[in-house]
Design a protein around this motif. Sequence first.
Motif, PDB file in Angstrom:
ATOM      1  N   ARG A 112       3.422   9.679  11.011  1.00 11.95           N
ATOM      2  CA  ARG A 112       3.626   8.831  12.186  1.00 11.95           C
ATOM      3  C   ARG A 112       2.834   7.527  12.076  1.00 11.95           C
ATOM      4  NH1 ARG A 112       3.637  12.089  17.808  1.00 11.95           N
ATOM      5  NH2 ARG A 112       4.599  10.107  18.427  1.00 11.95           N
ATOM      6  N   CYS A 113       1.707   7.580  11.385  1.00 11.82           N
ATOM      7  CA  CYS A 113       0.938   6.352  11.152  1.00 11.82           C
ATOM      8  C   CYS A 113       1.746   5.386  10.297  1.00 11.82           C
ATOM      9  CB  CYS A 113      -0.395   6.674  10.478  1.00 11.82           C
ATOM     10  SG  CYS A 113      -1.544   7.628  11.498  1.00 11.82           S
ATOM     11  N   ARG A 114       2.310   5.885   9.199  1.00  9.84           N
ATOM     12  CA  ARG A 114       3.130   5.045   8.332  1.00  9.84           C
ATOM     13  C   ARG A 114       4.367   4.543   9.072  1.00  9.84           C
ATOM     14  NH1 ARG A 114       3.367   1.865   3.597  1.00  9.84           N
ATOM     15  NH2 ARG A 114       5.598   1.418   3.377  1.00  9.84           N
ATOM     16  N   LEU A 137      -2.727   1.935   8.610  1.00  7.97           N
ATOM     17  CA  LEU A 137      -1.477   2.572   9.011  1.00  7.97           C
ATOM     18  C   LEU A 137      -0.467   2.565   7.867  1.00  7.97           C
ATOM     19  CD1 LEU A 137      -1.018   1.208  12.658  1.00  7.97           C
ATOM     20  CD2 LEU A 137      -2.088   3.339  11.897  1.00  7.97           C
ATOM     21  N   ALA A 138      -0.465   1.499   7.066  1.00  2.02           N
ATOM     22  CA  ALA A 138       0.444   1.434   5.923  1.00  2.02           C
ATOM     23  C   ALA A 138       0.170   2.569   4.939  1.00  2.02           C
ATOM     24  CB  ALA A 138       0.318   0.087   5.220  1.00  2.02           C
ATOM     25  N   CYS A 139      -1.092   2.982   4.843  1.00  2.00           N
ATOM     26  CA  CYS A 139      -1.471   4.084   3.953  1.00  2.00           C
ATOM     27  C   CYS A 139      -1.278   5.449   4.606  1.00  2.00           C
ATOM     28  CB  CYS A 139      -2.935   3.935   3.540  1.00  2.00           C
ATOM     29  SG  CYS A 139      -3.312   2.454   2.592  1.00  2.00           S
ATOM     30  N   GLY A 140      -0.947   5.453   5.899  1.00  2.00           N
ATOM     31  CA  GLY A 140      -0.842   6.713   6.624  1.00  2.00           C
ATOM     32  C   GLY A 140      -2.180   7.198   7.135  1.00  2.00           C
ATOM     33  N   THR A 141      -3.179   6.337   7.108  1.00  2.00           N
ATOM     34  CA  THR A 141      -4.534   6.730   7.503  1.00  2.00           C
ATOM     35  C   THR A 141      -4.784   6.405   8.968  1.00  2.00           C
ATOM     36  OG1 THR A 141      -5.347   6.340   5.261  1.00  2.00           O
ATOM     37  CG2 THR A 141      -6.993   6.391   7.026  1.00  2.00           C
ATOM     38  N   TYR A 174       0.838  -1.193   0.000  1.00  2.00           N
ATOM     39  CA  TYR A 174       0.000   0.000   0.000  1.00  2.00           C
ATOM     40  C   TYR A 174       0.876   1.247   0.000  1.00  2.00           C
ATOM     41  CZ  TYR A 174      -3.556  -3.349   1.461  1.00  2.00           C
ATOM     42  OH  TYR A 174      -4.379  -4.426   1.530  1.00  2.00           O
ATOM     43  N   ARG A 175       0.407   2.275  -0.650  1.00  2.00           N
ATOM     44  CA  ARG A 175       1.156   3.530  -0.761  1.00  2.00           C
ATOM     45  C   ARG A 175       0.756   4.501   0.346  1.00  2.00           C
ATOM     46  NH1 ARG A 175      -1.120   2.821  -5.591  1.00  2.00           N
ATOM     47  NH2 ARG A 175      -2.447   4.643  -5.262  1.00  2.00           N
ATOM     48  N   PHE A 176       1.731   5.226   0.830  1.00  2.00           N
ATOM     49  CA  PHE A 176       1.456   6.296   1.784  1.00  2.00           C
ATOM     50  C   PHE A 176       0.774   7.463   1.065  1.00  2.00           C
ATOM     51  CE2 PHE A 176       2.942  10.377   3.585  1.00  2.00           C
ATOM     52  CZ  PHE A 176       2.291  10.302   4.800  1.00  2.00           C
ATOM     53  N   ASN A 177      -0.271   8.012   1.687  1.00  2.00           N
ATOM     54  CA  ASN A 177      -1.008   9.137   1.116  1.00  2.00           C
ATOM     55  C   ASN A 177      -1.050  10.272   2.136  1.00  2.00           C
ATOM     56  OD1 ASN A 177      -2.836  10.944   0.014  1.00  2.00           O
ATOM     57  ND2 ASN A 177      -4.181   9.360  -0.791  1.00  2.00           N
TER      58      ASN A 177
END
Length: 347
Positions: free
Chosen positions: A313-315, A266-270, A164-167
């Motif tokens: 920080r999520c990522r 979290l992998a997406c930064g969400t 998954y990509r960070f957004n």
Amino acid sequence: MRIAQVSTLYERVPPVAYGGTERVVSWLTEELVARGHDVTLFASGDSTTGAKLVPVCQRALREMEGAADPAAFHLAMLERVVRSSEAFDVVHFHTDYASFPFARRLACPHVTTLHWRLDITGLETMYREFHDMPVVSISNAQRSPLPWLAWQRTIYHGLPPDLYRFNARPHDYLAFVGRIAPSKGPGAAVEIARRAGTRIEIAAKIDEGDRAYYERDFAPLAAESHVLFRGEIGDSEKSAFIGGARALLFPIDWPEPFGLVLAEALACGTPVIAIGRGSVPEIIEDGVTGFVVDSIDDAVDAVKKLPDLDRVRCRAAFEKRFTAARMASEYLDVYNTLARSAQARRQ
């Protein structure tokens, strides 16, 4: 090492869309193969893997209408594992307690990851009979009803880091991903979004066993103006869907043993807004990677506080705690410990 991974057969490995256990089996298997281990995967014949595939049925049981009871296929697979066990250094079962009677006859060490809840009435009677089976939990909360089992370790699920990509710049909607089932809380998610004055997009599977709930209770909610029901989606769509959300809503009404979608978010930064049951407090750091709440009222308030959270920080939390590499390393530690113990007993 010569390692056997024994999957459930309900979905292919990895699943095309919804599926938890089989996805984890795939990520672990491929990571072990990438490290040079000799891995054999017992799974449905439509599975895709870099390991040696032992197909037990032509395709995933979910797609086989009119087939025998799923237990028939799993019993056949487990017997096949026993017959070939001399070829392995360790067998890793993902079939919960179904493997236990067969595991006693294996010619090599074994371990079982328990993927489901353990607080159901009647389970203790069975587990007392198999209290010596080496098992791994997927959260500390999962093992709390039966703390006296032969726990080897708690190992959190892990995903490939590039899946998954960070957004960093989400759109203006909240997301719900999972199943349309009362325990998963899709109705609560719709209510949270409505009261917070925010759109919600829902990507979820409808099992036949939940069809009545969907038609009676959820379909009217899905028709509300602030709701977009997308249906079931696969990994290729999750990155944009989850990554594009301001937050993932996880208003569960049961003691979730892990909650794979939490790590995916979290992998997406969400960040995640979740009811603090089961494993949730272990996975989501309140006020950092999301908000762990006690009620719908608290969840509505948490939506207002989302700007306070840092998606970077999520990522970072994902990369530190929930990668396939970390998961594989921890399982290899368990495998080696079991192998050394078996060797010591033989001497």
